[in-house]
Design a protein around this motif. Structure first.
Motif, short mmCIF file in Angstrom:
data_model
loop_
_atom_site.label_atom_id
_atom_site.label_comp_id
_atom_site.label_asym_id
_atom_site.label_seq_id
_atom_site.Cartn_x
_atom_site.Cartn_y
_atom_site.Cartn_z
N VAL A 116 10.43 -3.56 24.93
CA VAL A 116 11.17 -2.80 23.92
C VAL A 116 10.33 -2.77 22.65
O VAL A 116 9.78 -3.80 22.25
N ALA A 117 10.23 -1.60 22.03
CA ALA A 117 9.49 -1.46 20.77
C ALA A 117 10.30 -0.60 19.80
O ALA A 117 10.82 0.46 20.19
N ARG A 118 10.39 -1.07 18.56
CA ARG A 118 11.08 -0.30 17.52
C ARG A 118 10.28 -0.40 16.22
O ARG A 118 9.73 -1.46 15.90
N VAL A 119 10.26 0.70 15.50
CA VAL A 119 9.54 0.76 14.23
C VAL A 119 10.50 1.24 13.15
O VAL A 119 11.18 2.25 13.32
N HIS A 120 10.56 0.50 12.06
CA HIS A 120 11.41 0.85 10.92
C HIS A 120 10.48 1.14 9.73
O HIS A 120 9.68 0.29 9.33
N ILE A 121 10.61 2.34 9.21
CA ILE A 121 9.72 2.82 8.16
C ILE A 121 10.50 3.00 6.87
O ILE A 121 11.63 3.52 6.88
N VAL A 122 9.90 2.59 5.78
CA VAL A 122 10.47 2.81 4.45
C VAL A 122 9.48 3.64 3.65
O VAL A 122 8.36 3.18 3.35
N VAL A 123 9.88 4.86 3.35
CA VAL A 123 9.05 5.77 2.55
C VAL A 123 9.82 6.06 1.26
O VAL A 123 10.78 6.83 1.27
N PRO A 124 9.47 5.42 0.16
CA PRO A 124 10.21 5.63 -1.09
C PRO A 124 10.13 7.08 -1.56
O PRO A 124 9.11 7.75 -1.39
N SER A 136 4.51 2.79 0.78
CA SER A 136 5.40 2.75 1.95
C SER A 136 5.25 1.41 2.66
O SER A 136 4.28 0.67 2.45
N SER A 137 6.20 1.10 3.52
CA SER A 137 6.15 -0.13 4.31
C SER A 137 6.75 0.15 5.68
O SER A 137 7.49 1.11 5.88
N ALA A 138 6.42 -0.73 6.60
CA ALA A 138 6.90 -0.57 7.97
C ALA A 138 7.10 -1.94 8.60
O ALA A 138 6.38 -2.90 8.30
N SER A 139 8.09 -2.01 9.47
CA SER A 139 8.38 -3.23 10.21
C SER A 139 8.44 -2.88 11.69
O SER A 139 9.14 -1.93 12.08
N GLU A 166 1.53 8.13 6.12
CA GLU A 166 0.77 8.40 4.90
C GLU A 166 1.12 7.39 3.82
O GLU A 166 2.30 7.07 3.58
N GLY A 167 0.10 6.88 3.15
CA GLY A 167 0.31 5.95 2.04
C GLY A 167 0.67 4.55 2.47
O GLY A 167 1.20 3.78 1.65
N LEU A 168 0.41 4.19 3.71
CA LEU A 168 0.75 2.86 4.22
C LEU A 168 -0.51 2.03 4.39
O LEU A 168 -1.51 2.49 4.94
N GLY A 169 -0.47 0.78 3.88
CA GLY A 169 -1.60 -0.12 4.01
C GLY A 169 -1.33 -1.21 5.02
O GLY A 169 -0.17 -1.51 5.35
N PRO A 170 -2.38 -1.87 5.52
CA PRO A 170 -2.18 -2.93 6.52
C PRO A 170 -1.34 -4.09 6.02
O PRO A 170 -0.62 -4.72 6.80
N ASP A 171 -1.40 -4.37 4.71
CA ASP A 171 -0.63 -5.49 4.17
C ASP A 171 0.87 -5.21 4.13
O ASP A 171 1.67 -6.14 3.94
N ASN A 172 1.24 -3.95 4.25
CA ASN A 172 2.66 -3.58 4.19
C ASN A 172 3.26 -3.33 5.57
O ASN A 172 4.32 -2.71 5.68
N VAL A 173 2.58 -3.81 6.59
CA VAL A 173 3.09 -3.68 7.96
C VAL A 173 3.37 -5.07 8.50
O VAL A 173 2.48 -5.94 8.52
#
Length: 265
Positions: A116-124, A136-139, A166-173
């Protein structure tokens, strides 16, 4: 035997409205776990998986442990399907984020070992008057097979997500890995074999052969008893017939005495 066959034929559908691929995956998981199951096609070209009533609880627990049937994901085309209504910018933005999450989740679920895989994205939302850029951030949530070390794939998963938003860095994942619990039974614990077309455990074939032979042995015993009783009855009748023929007839004896008296006279 008719009662046993009737009970054996009682099956219940545990999942319906499946595609053929989903039904095959469910069937494979159940057979590996030692559950007798079958796939049936419905009128609407969908598939259902049936198991015996006594195996329903074990089958459901086994499928949950293996994350079957697989989750269905919405594509961007389905999310942005034209419905003839005018959407607000906020609604369009939320639909875009949802579609992006579904696409990434589907891609990650194709990795070997991922259940099972799920991705939650936060794009302000960006304000035109605000000069500060909000990143942006992602979990990422991944449930994987317990016998695999998925930590080695975390950098690749982060890189895949970063390059998709777009606008997502490795530290925010953030990538969270959760191993699935071991299934109830596995194919290595229960070896399977075919018995007159049915999938059964290899250790139960001797018992099945004995159960199959018992009715024939009873029939053979009854036939032998009937033949023995028939031969015994014919023997008794033969003896009775011989006894009747050996006894003297009183009427004939009296007739013989009368004849002797007449000759003497």
């Amino acid at each position: 035997m008719l009662s046993i066959l009737a009970l054996a034929g009682c099956k219940q559908a545990i999942y319906s409205q499946l595609t053929e691929t989903e039904a095959n995956d469910v069937l494979l998981t159940l057979i590996r776990g030692g559950i007798e199951a079958e796939k049936r096609v419905t009128d609407d070209k969908q598939f259902s998986v049936y198991v015996r009533d006594a195996d329903v609880a074990t089958a459901i627990e086994l499928l949950r442990a293996d994350a079957q049937p697989a989750q269905r994901y919405s594509s961007l085309g389905e999310v942005f399907e034209r419905n003839g209504l005018i959407s607000s910018p906020t609604e369009e933005r939320m639909r875009f984020i949802h579609g992006l999450q579904q696409e990434l989740s589907h891609t990650l679920s194709e990795i070997d070992g991922v259940m099972v895989a799920r991705v939650h994205i936060v794009v302000p939302a960006q304000n035109a008057l605000d000069t500060t850029v909000k990143p942006s951030s992602a979990s990422v949530f991944i449930k994987h097979r317990p016998d695999l070390n998925m930590q080695l794939l975390v950098p690749a998963v982060k890189d895949l997500v970063v390059r998709s938003i777009e606008g997502l860095g490795p530290d925010n994942v953030a990538v969270s890995l959760f191993p699935a619990r071991a299934p109830v039974t596995t194919g290595t614990q229960i070896p399977l074999t075919k018995f007159f077309g049915a999938t059964v455990a290899s250790t139960s074939t001797t018992t099945l052969w004995i159960l199959l032979a018992i009715p024939w042995l009873l029939v053979a015993a009854m036939v032998v008893m009937l033949l023995h009783a028939s031969s015994l009855g014919s023997g008794v009748a033969h003896l009775l017939a011989r006894g009747k023929t050996s006894e003297p007839d009183p009427s004939r004896q009296s007739m013989g005495v009368g004849r002797e008296d007449r000759r003497a006279a």
